[in-house]
Write a protein that holds these residues in place. Structure first.
Motif, mmCIF file in Angstrom:
data_model
loop_
_atom_site.group_PDB
_atom_site.id
_atom_site.type_symbol
_atom_site.label_atom_id
_atom_site.label_comp_id
_atom_site.label_asym_id
_atom_site.label_seq_id
_atom_site.Cartn_x
_atom_site.Cartn_y
_atom_site.Cartn_z
ATOM 1 N N PHE A 198 0.834 -1.196 0.000
ATOM 2 C CA PHE A 198 0.000 0.000 0.000
ATOM 3 C C PHE A 198 0.873 1.252 0.000
ATOM 4 N N ARG B 150 -11.148 1.957 -3.137
ATOM 5 C CA ARG B 150 -11.749 3.049 -2.366
ATOM 6 C C ARG B 150 -12.796 3.819 -3.169
ATOM 7 N N SER C 131 -14.836 -1.243 -1.952
ATOM 8 C CA SER C 131 -14.543 -2.307 -0.984
ATOM 9 C C SER C 131 -15.692 -2.573 -0.025
ATOM 10 N N ARG D 104 -8.211 -8.141 -4.676
ATOM 11 C CA ARG D 104 -9.533 -8.072 -4.028
ATOM 12 C C ARG D 104 -10.464 -9.081 -4.670
ATOM 13 N N GLY E 43 1.098 -7.532 3.123
ATOM 14 C CA GLY E 43 2.370 -7.186 3.727
ATOM 15 C C GLY E 43 3.422 -6.771 2.714
ATOM 16 N N ARG F 48 9.946 8.908 -2.554
ATOM 17 C CA ARG F 48 9.090 9.684 -3.443
ATOM 18 C C ARG F 48 9.592 9.580 -4.896
ATOM 19 N N LYS G 240 -10.195 9.247 5.329
ATOM 20 C CA LYS G 240 -10.006 8.291 6.403
ATOM 21 C C LYS G 240 -8.513 8.088 6.564
ATOM 22 N N PHE H 146 -0.882 4.828 12.798
ATOM 23 C CA PHE H 146 -0.238 3.554 13.125
ATOM 24 C C PHE H 146 0.661 3.800 14.314
ATOM 25 N N ILE I 103 4.677 -3.201 10.722
ATOM 26 C CA ILE I 103 3.727 -2.565 9.808
ATOM 27 C C ILE I 103 3.166 -3.562 8.795
ATOM 28 N N THR I 104 3.796 -4.735 8.678
ATOM 29 C CA THR I 104 3.279 -5.743 7.741
ATOM 30 C C THR I 104 2.291 -6.699 8.419
ATOM 31 N N PRO J 209 -2.468 -3.494 10.407
ATOM 32 C CA PRO J 209 -2.058 -2.285 9.679
ATOM 33 C C PRO J 209 -2.015 -2.495 8.168
ATOM 34 N N ASP J 210 -1.683 -3.692 7.736
ATOM 35 C CA ASP J 210 -1.549 -3.951 6.305
ATOM 36 C C ASP J 210 -2.896 -3.777 5.596
ATOM 37 N N GLY K 159 -4.077 -0.185 5.731
ATOM 38 C CA GLY K 159 -3.370 0.682 4.790
ATOM 39 C C GLY K 159 -3.882 0.546 3.367
ATOM 40 N N TYR K 160 -4.390 -0.651 3.029
ATOM 41 C CA TYR K 160 -4.911 -0.850 1.682
ATOM 42 C C TYR K 160 -6.272 -0.175 1.494
ATOM 43 N N ILE K 161 -6.954 0.106 2.607
ATOM 44 C CA ILE K 161 -8.288 0.701 2.479
ATOM 45 C C ILE K 161 -8.255 2.207 2.689
ATOM 46 N N THR K 162 -7.439 2.631 3.648
ATOM 47 C CA THR K 162 -7.466 4.042 4.033
ATOM 48 C C THR K 162 -6.715 4.895 3.021
ATOM 49 N N GLU K 163 -6.885 6.196 3.169
ATOM 50 C CA GLU K 163 -6.242 7.112 2.232
ATOM 51 C C GLU K 163 -4.974 7.664 2.858
ATOM 52 N N GLN L 274 -1.619 7.064 5.801
ATOM 53 C CA GLN L 274 -1.421 6.690 7.188
ATOM 54 C C GLN L 274 -0.430 7.643 7.835
ATOM 55 N N LEU M 90 1.814 9.183 4.917
ATOM 56 C CA LEU M 90 1.337 9.557 3.587
ATOM 57 C C LEU M 90 -0.109 9.989 3.686
#
Lengths: 599, 472
Positions: free
Chosen positions: A252, A280, A314, A351, A412, A441, B155, B159, B320-321, B325-326, B329-333, B335, B357
């Motif tokens: 992510f 999202r 999702s 997904r 992960g 970046r 959102k 973490f 973090i993995t 949190p993993d 992190g894939y859902i939220t905009e 962290q 981010l």
């Protein structure tokens, strides 16, 4: 089993007033576990038949038969469903409706137009809604190319309608029909109105096709033409062929979605099918707000007019996520058959795999790796193998292609997980996104040492862009490789430990990374880079490397060479005005050579 | 036989509890109950408990019991259906109140009078009715405002690690958040899951004392409250928030802590149901489940309100993995990641900007929203700090004397950045102050080194100082 044979040839569009010619079965719900519902008393039901479940008539699909028990996945939320509720089987598999009006559409995973799912100011998606997939009221100006008496067969062009400014929608003879044109009805028609009669049978513009079945083609063609993505790192180092497939795995925050969206915007496909699968809601909104305002430089029409969006965010039902991929690829194939180059973006295939896993787990199937079902690889193959460049069925002769770009979200960030590994075997391009690069970046965060492309497209680039493309490409790849090896030494011993010659390699690598491979999606000028500009930039970096080496041979101190202020100018290459690239390149090359020789 | 539209007549069968396993009971004779519906469980003595139907199989129902299964026997227990899914009251009468994890008052106050009732699971927002979040929220924290900008409808998780000050950072953001040029009050709905009494007391003080009380709701599910109610807590909070944001057009900030406790409750239920475990024992549908919470953030077209989520999760072993949190992190905009190392050095708030981010930052900043140099400056500070950290790592191998002068300049920058930019302490900074501190820190660098900002911005904001790296 990924596909099912259609019961009847799914070619006849339903005509107005004509009843659905299928036998229905009705039964009762006996078991409910999330999206998986079981029913009995459905003796005639077959695998992948569509069912309507409960009094709200939720849309579902049969996924398993076990004695009297029919197991279904329901594409909508099952809250409130009761044991004993009615289930009606339609006797048909899940169909896509294909015809004019798809482009610019925003559809859910089962092709329901989202605009019709929230009416009267309702913000949420209502359950049980079953709007027609294609607008039945809109009229399209049918312009025939056949005349009465013409003999036509499957895939032959009947005529066309303008579908937006970007794409001429070609109406073809349906599969399985051969005969003589007995009547032609030009002018405005809805998708279900007859436009041509063949042997007396009216044929409308709309086609229905089972989602899980690949559409037929005349021939598969070798993949020799690249899909130009406008992303320097991809076009230069890891190009994807039209009709090929690529995967973008990344943890992510590594920029999968930004890259997918950049490809949807800037790749030189005729039609783009973008499937937002389990991602999202806000990202889809961004696409929805942005695309209508962005002009496709090739056609001058808004991007939305060449785009079909399929959205299963999702929080939308998990079973429809599984279907969304098939809806997308079926629509992509439909435009391919008209002779277009189609790019399908799937964000994210993980997904989709997880949706398979969730349903499989509720079926209590024996899990394979990481809980995914053992048929994961088969399903993935069934999807990726629908990519291809083809000779379309019928006349006039035409070719089309479907290119698949699938994002993968490995758990992960670990690429050893099953979806990445299985996709890797199938896809011809591997664009590995790297967490370390994204933290620096460096975007697009495509790791140039791990990624690969199996498509040999050098010949096309040498012929169409410039004869020095492939030598320079090999030079850049080697330089990056050398730099990577030297960076490992530097991280242990410091830069002072390197020989002067190696520090030049380091500086060239830096220029390639920072000034060439990095690209900003948020900068209007830099967001997309045509291959001509890319080649011009690459030539300058190559010349700069040569100038540095020759300065070193003249005895100039290495620190003076690498610190030369003119090298900072390489960072401004991406902002060269588009109509002035060659002059800018010549000018900068000359300045670098002059400054290096004056040191 | 056409039966569409007809539901089998409701029958009250003889209901028997056939099995009690952890938080679940299996009831026989449950005709006429819907999937996901609420039931009432009476044991004869003690209060009536509520439960939710998790699975139906012919006449058997798997019910998860809120409030625990202690005292439930196979006999003398009756199960009544209510014919509806779990609901909660919504409205402004809840402001200033402390509720339990299921939304009942736990502050000895009167029963709130709700405006209406809503199903706690909500419905998915149709993507076409969403509006893209693009309004900058000033939190007063430089690391967030400058580098990981929060916008309305986003959102954004924090973490954290065990012992790191995530709760006080969240409380601080909730207290300070404002939108420049907009006087609209921010409503804060706070959902605490599995928190200790000490933490609960902290939140009670933070949110329900002073002026904030009139616009805050606190839902407390304590660490020793029934686990299963933890699954209800965020849903109740978000249902209240959705009503206020999308129907009452208010700006709502939902703070949820600790998502790790929530996920563990999810795992507990999954294990009790004997489901196939996924990674680290968490159920395979955890992504879908978390998404059903997180995706309820957003803005809608034509509505003035917004629902912003700030969720805290503790990364087990700072990993973090880890699945929690993993998947988050894939859902939220984006962290915000807290760093133990910075915390140890006394830098407050200890935000590690490198892995942090905000995906919606670009939409909320720039000309007309914040300032023209915001993006470029953020990229430049980030790049310089990343380089400084890299040099610091190198220094631990080759020693400071082995570093070229240029590298030492970055080393000094990294230290100064952590000390002043990140380590602002309790002081609140406006965005302009944050940006100015950023430019001051860049002063030692010659303009040619600053590639991420445009020439015009350099000319306008960059005041090159004749400072050398030696003053660090």
């Amino acid at each position: 089993m990924t596909t099912t044979r259609p019961r009847t040839e799914p070619v006849e569009p339903r005509r107005p007033g004509q009843a659905r010619q299928v036998t229905t079965d009705s039964g009762r719900v006996v078991r409910i576990s999330g999206p998986v519902v079981s029913a009995t008393d459905l003796p005639h039901t077959r695998l992948f038949d569509v069912v309507r479940v409960g009094i709200e008539q939720l849309l579902g699909e049969v996924i398993k038969l076990d004695g009297d028990l029919v197991v279904m996945q329901v594409f909508e939320d099952t809250t409130g469903l009761q044991v004993g509720d009615p289930v009606v089987a339609t006797g048909e598999p899940l169909y896509a409706e294909l015809g004019p009006g798809l482009l610019g559409g925003i559809l859910d995973g089962t092709q329901r137009p989202l605009t019709n799912l929230s009416t009267d100011g309702n913000l949420y998606i209502a359950r049980g809604a079953d709007p027609p997939r294609l607008d039945r009221d809109q009229r399209w100006d049918f312009r025939p190319v056949v005349e009465v008496g013409d003999r036509v067969g499957p895939g032959d062009l009947l005529g066309s309608v303008p579908e937006g400014r970007a794409v001429e929608h070609r109406i073809l003879v349906p599969t399985g029909i051969t005969g003589v044109v007995t009547a032609v009805h030009p002018g405005p028609a809805t998708v279900v109105d007859p436009v041509v009669d063949i042997d007396g049978h009216p044929v409308a513009m709309m086609r229905r096709w089972p989602l899980r079945l690949a559409r037929p083609v005349a021939n598969r063609l070798p993949l020799t033409v690249p899909l130009i993505t406008g992303q320097r790192v991809l076009d230069l180092l890891f190009p994807v062929a039209r009709g090929g497939s690529a995967i973008i795995p990344g943890g992510f925050g590594t920029g999968k979605t930004v890259l997918e969206q950049a490809l949807a915007k800037f790749s030189n496909a005729d039609v783009v099918v973008y499937v937002g699968c389990g991602e999202r809601g806000n990202e889809l909104t961004e696409v929805l707000e942005e695309f209508p305002g962005v002009t496709d430089p090739r056609t001058g029409a808004p991007l939305m007019e060449r785009t079909v969006l399929i959205a299963n965010t999702s929080n939308m039902p998990v079973a429809a996520r599984e279907a969304s991929i098939y809806s997308g690829i079926t629509i992509a194939e439909y435009y391919r058959d008209q002779g277009y180059d189609v790019a399908m973006m799937a964000d994210s295939t993980s997904r989709w795999g997880e949706a398979l896993r969730e349903v499989s787990s509720r079926l209590e199937e024996m899990p394979a790796e990481d809980g995914y079902p053992a048929y994961l690889a088969t399903r993935l193959a069934g999807f990726y193998e629908r990519a291809g460049a083809v000779q379309c069925l019928g006349t006039p002769e035409r070719t089309g292609s479907v290119t698949i770009v699938g994002a993968v979200s490995p758990a992960g960030g670990d690429f050893s997980e099953p979806i990445t590994q299985n996709s890797l075997r199938l896809a011809g391009c591997f664009w590995a996104l790297d967490t370390a690069l994204s933290r620096q970046r460096h975007f697009p965060a495509v790791n140039w040492l791990r990624s690969f492309s199996q498509y040999g497209l050098d010949a096309w680039f040498d012929r169409e862009i410039g004869p020095d493309w492939s030598p320079l490409r090999r030079w850049a790849a080697a330089a990056l490789q050398d730099e990577g090896a030297l960076q490992e030494v530097v991280s242990l011993l410091g830069v002072e430990a390197l020989a002067a010659e190696q520090r030049i390699t380091l500086r060239i690598g830096q220029a390639l990374r920072e000034d060439l491979l990095q690209q900003s999606s948020f900068d209007d000028l830099d967001a997309s880079c045509p291959p001509q500009r890319l080649l011009a930039m690459l030539r300058v970096v190559h010349e700069a490397g040569a100038a540095m080496r020759s300065a070193l041979q003249q005895g100039v101190a290495i620190t003076d060479i690498t610190a030369a202020s003119v090298l900072a100018e390489l960072g401004r290459m991406r902002r060269w005005p588009p109509d002035d690239i060659d002059d800018s390149a010549i000018h900068l090359t000359r300045r670098i050579a002059e400054e290096m020789s004056s040191l | 036989m056409t039966t569409t539209g007809a539901r089998v007549p409701f029958t009250v069968g003889h209901r028997t509890v056939t099995r009690v396993a952890g938080p679940l009971i299996i009831v026989d004779g449950m005709d006429g109950v819907g999937y996901g519906e609420l039931v009432e469980i009476e044991t004869g003595d003690g209060p009536v408990r509520e439960g939710q139907v998790l699975e139906l199989d012919r006449s058997l129902a798997v019910v998860q019991v809120f409030g625990g299964t202690a005292g439930i026997g196979r006999r003398e227990t009756s199960v009544l259906t209510r014919g509806r899914a779990a609901r909660t009251g919504v409205g402004t009468d809840y402001f200033g109140r402390v509720l339990d994890g299921a939304g009942r008052p736990r502050d000895n106050g009167p029963q709130p009078v709700p405006d209406d009732y809503r199903h706690v699971n909500g419905l998915p927002l149709n993507p076409i009715t969403r509006a893209h979040p693009d309004q900058f929220i000033e939190t007063g924290v430089s690391a967030i405002d400058g580098l990981t900008t929060l916008v309305r409808g986003q959102k954004l998780p924090i973490f954290s690690g065990a012992g790191l000050p995530a709760n006080s950072l969240a409380a601080r953001i909730a207290a300070q958040a404002r939108v420049p040029g907009d006087d609209g009050e921010v409503v804060v709905i706070f959902a605490a899951m599995g928190v200790t009494r000490r933490e609960a007391e902290f939140f009670r003080t933070e949110f329900l004392t002073g002026g904030a009380a009139a616009r805050s709701v606190l839902l407390l599910n304590l660490a020793d409250d029934p686990t299963i109610e933890r699954l209800l807590t965020p849903r109740v909070a978000l249902t209240m928030a959705e009503y206020l944001a999308f129907e009452q057009h208010r700006h709502v900030l939902v703070v949820m802590t600790d998502m790790t406790a929530y996920c563990e409750a999810l795992r507990e239920i999954s294990a009790a149901r004997e489901e196939m475990p996924g990674r680290r024992g968490y159920p395979g549908y955890m992504y879908t489940d978390l998404a059903s919470l997180y995706e309820r953030a957003g803005r809608v077209r034509g509505g003035a309100g917004s629902l912003t989520q700030l969720m805290i999760l503790t990364m087990p072993d700072d990993d973090i993995t880890h699945p929690i949190p993993d998947l988050t992190g894939y859902i939220t905009e984006g962290q915000i990641v807290l760093s133990r190392e910075l915390d140890r050095q006394g830098i407050q708030p200890p935000i590690d900007v490198l892995p942090s981010l905000s995906r919606l930052m670009n939409a909320g900043i720039g000309v007309g929203k914040t300032r023209d140099d915001h993006r470029g400056l953020a990229d430049q500070l980030y790049a310089c700090y990343a380089r400084g950290r890299e040099v610091r790592r190198l220094m631990s191998i080759v020693g400071e004397s082995g570093l070229p002068t240029e590298d030492r300049c970055y080393l000094a920058f990294a230290a100064a950045f952590e000390r002043t930019y990140l380590g602002q302490g309790p002081a609140r900074r406006t965005l302009t102050e944050t940006l100015d501190v950023g430019w001051q820190l860049l002063a030692p660098f010659p303009a040619a080194e600053l590639k991420r900002v445009s020439a015009e911005q350099l000319a306008h904001y960059h005041h090159e100082a004749s400072v050398t790296a030696t003053d660090a």
